[in-house]
Design a protein around this motif. Structure first.
Motif, short mmCIF file in Angstrom:
data_model
loop_
_atom_site.label_atom_id
_atom_site.label_comp_id
_atom_site.label_asym_id
_atom_site.label_seq_id
_atom_site.Cartn_x
_atom_site.Cartn_y
_atom_site.Cartn_z
N PRO A 215 0.81 -1.23 0.00
CA PRO A 215 0.00 0.00 0.00
C PRO A 215 0.84 1.27 0.00
CG PRO A 215 -0.89 -1.59 1.54
CD PRO A 215 0.42 -2.15 1.07
N ALA A 216 1.99 1.24 0.66
CA ALA A 216 2.83 2.44 0.69
C ALA A 216 3.47 2.71 -0.67
CB ALA A 216 3.92 2.29 1.75
N PHE A 218 2.28 1.29 -3.87
CA PHE A 218 1.38 1.28 -5.02
C PHE A 218 -0.05 1.72 -4.69
CE2 PHE A 218 4.70 -1.87 -5.76
CZ PHE A 218 5.17 -1.48 -6.99
N LYS A 219 -0.27 2.22 -3.47
CA LYS A 219 -1.58 2.72 -3.06
C LYS A 219 -2.65 1.63 -3.25
CE LYS A 219 0.49 6.58 -2.31
NZ LYS A 219 0.81 7.00 -0.94
N SER A 220 -3.76 1.98 -3.87
CA SER A 220 -4.86 1.03 -4.03
C SER A 220 -4.54 -0.10 -5.00
CB SER A 220 -6.12 1.76 -4.50
OG SER A 220 -5.90 2.38 -5.76
N ASN A 221 -3.57 0.11 -5.90
CA ASN A 221 -3.20 -0.95 -6.83
C ASN A 221 -2.55 -2.14 -6.13
OD1 ASN A 221 -4.12 0.41 -9.13
ND2 ASN A 221 -2.20 1.56 -9.32
N ALA A 222 -2.13 -1.96 -4.89
CA ALA A 222 -1.54 -3.07 -4.14
C ALA A 222 -2.54 -4.18 -3.89
CB ALA A 222 -0.98 -2.56 -2.81
N ASP A 223 -3.84 -3.87 -3.98
CA ASP A 223 -4.87 -4.89 -3.78
C ASP A 223 -4.78 -6.01 -4.81
OD1 ASP A 223 -5.92 -3.60 -1.58
OD2 ASP A 223 -7.34 -2.42 -2.77
N ASP A 226 -2.59 -8.51 -3.11
CA ASP A 226 -2.84 -8.74 -1.69
C ASP A 226 -3.65 -10.03 -1.53
OD1 ASP A 226 -3.26 -8.68 1.00
OD2 ASP A 226 -4.52 -6.89 1.00
N GLN A 245 -9.17 -7.71 -8.68
CA GLN A 245 -8.11 -7.73 -7.68
C GLN A 245 -8.00 -9.12 -7.03
OE1 GLN A 245 -10.39 -5.44 -8.09
NE2 GLN A 245 -9.71 -3.38 -7.56
#
Length: 271
Positions: A215-216, A218-223, A226, A245
């Motif tokens: 999250p730090a 790639f922000k929301s793209n980290a989902d 995940d 996602q």
């Protein structure tokens, strides 16, 4: 006529004809059925000291969690979902180790030569290991569920408010599905790495590190990577509109390692 002059003819069969006769006299060789391979892998998982201790340790953890739950009763009716969550949290965390050990035991215990001599089709054997790990984890989870049911009944009796089993079917479905996916993920890591300690370490550290750092970066793209978030949505039986996602996370952390692991196992040198 002298005895020495009496000779009897000796019929000697040609070596090739003799071998052919012996070969035709033997019953045709039959390959092992897939169900038999699964049964063999199940027996391997529980016939070792480490396998038995792992299963007993997982169940002991569930009992300890239920004991804590019973000594900290909530007001009102005791919900089965609360007891299931308490009993299964640690169980779900450790059950993937069964999958890891199922895939790495042949290489760490140096039994691969025997196994793949008796069953040369390696992919078939590896798939049987995946299935046996899922079945064994389902048995352990079923025992945990029975413990949770007993704990709920005891809690309802001790509190005097009774117990409720509302939403039991949905909770169990989500738990079983998430556990199966988690065990397959562990088995896939074991198939890729083939060293028990290293595979377990990578299995626990890699997705956790991504959950913390993703999250730090790639922000929301980290989902999209995940896998724990994907497991949570599957357990809740609600993808919250995050189907791409969830599918991407499962593909990267489960499907891809499974394919790579099966390919690597089929080509790994047997010593």
């Amino acid at each position: 006529m002298a005895v020495s002059e009496i000779t009897s003819p000796v019929v000697t069969a040609a070596p090739g004809k003799h071998r052919a006769a012996v070969a035709t006299a033997l019953p045709p060789a039959r390959g092992q059925s897939f169900l038999k391979l699964v049964a063999i892998e199940l027996r391997k998982s529980v016939n070792t000291r480490s396998g038995r201790f792992l299963i007993l340790g997982i169940l002991a953890l569930a009992v300890a969690a239920l004991g804590w739950q019973l000594t900290h009763l909530n007001d009102g009716r005791q919900a089965f979902s609360s007891y299931l969550d308490a009993a299964s949290t640690g169980v779900i965390l450790l059950l993937p180790v069964i999958g890891v050990m199922a895939m790495t035991s042949e290489w760490t215990q140096r039994t691969a030569l025997t196994t793949f001599t008796l069953s040369p089709r390696r992919i078939r054997v590896q798939v049987a290991k995946f299935v046996s790990a899922i079945l064994l984890s389902a048995v352990v989870l079923s025992a945990t569920t029975l413990l949770a049911l007993a704990g709920t009944a005891i809690g309802g009796s001790v509190s005097g408010d009774g117990a409720t089993y509302a939403g039991m079917g949905g909770a169990l479905a989500g738990t079983y599905l998430t556990t199966a996916l988690n065990v397959v993920m562990g088995a896939a890591f074991g198939a890729v790495i083939a060293q028990t300690a290293v595979a377990i370490l990578v299995f626990f550290i890699a997705p956790t590190a991504w959950t913390l750092a993703g999250p730090a970066l790639f922000k929301s793209n980290a989902d999209y990577l995940d896998v724990f978030g994907a497991f949570g949505r599957i357990a809740e039986r609600d993808l919250h509109g995050m189907v791409p996602q969830t599918a991407t996370a499962l593909a990267v952390w489960i499907v891809l390692p499974t394919i790579v692991g099966l390919w690597a196992s089929s080509r790994r040198e047997v010593k």
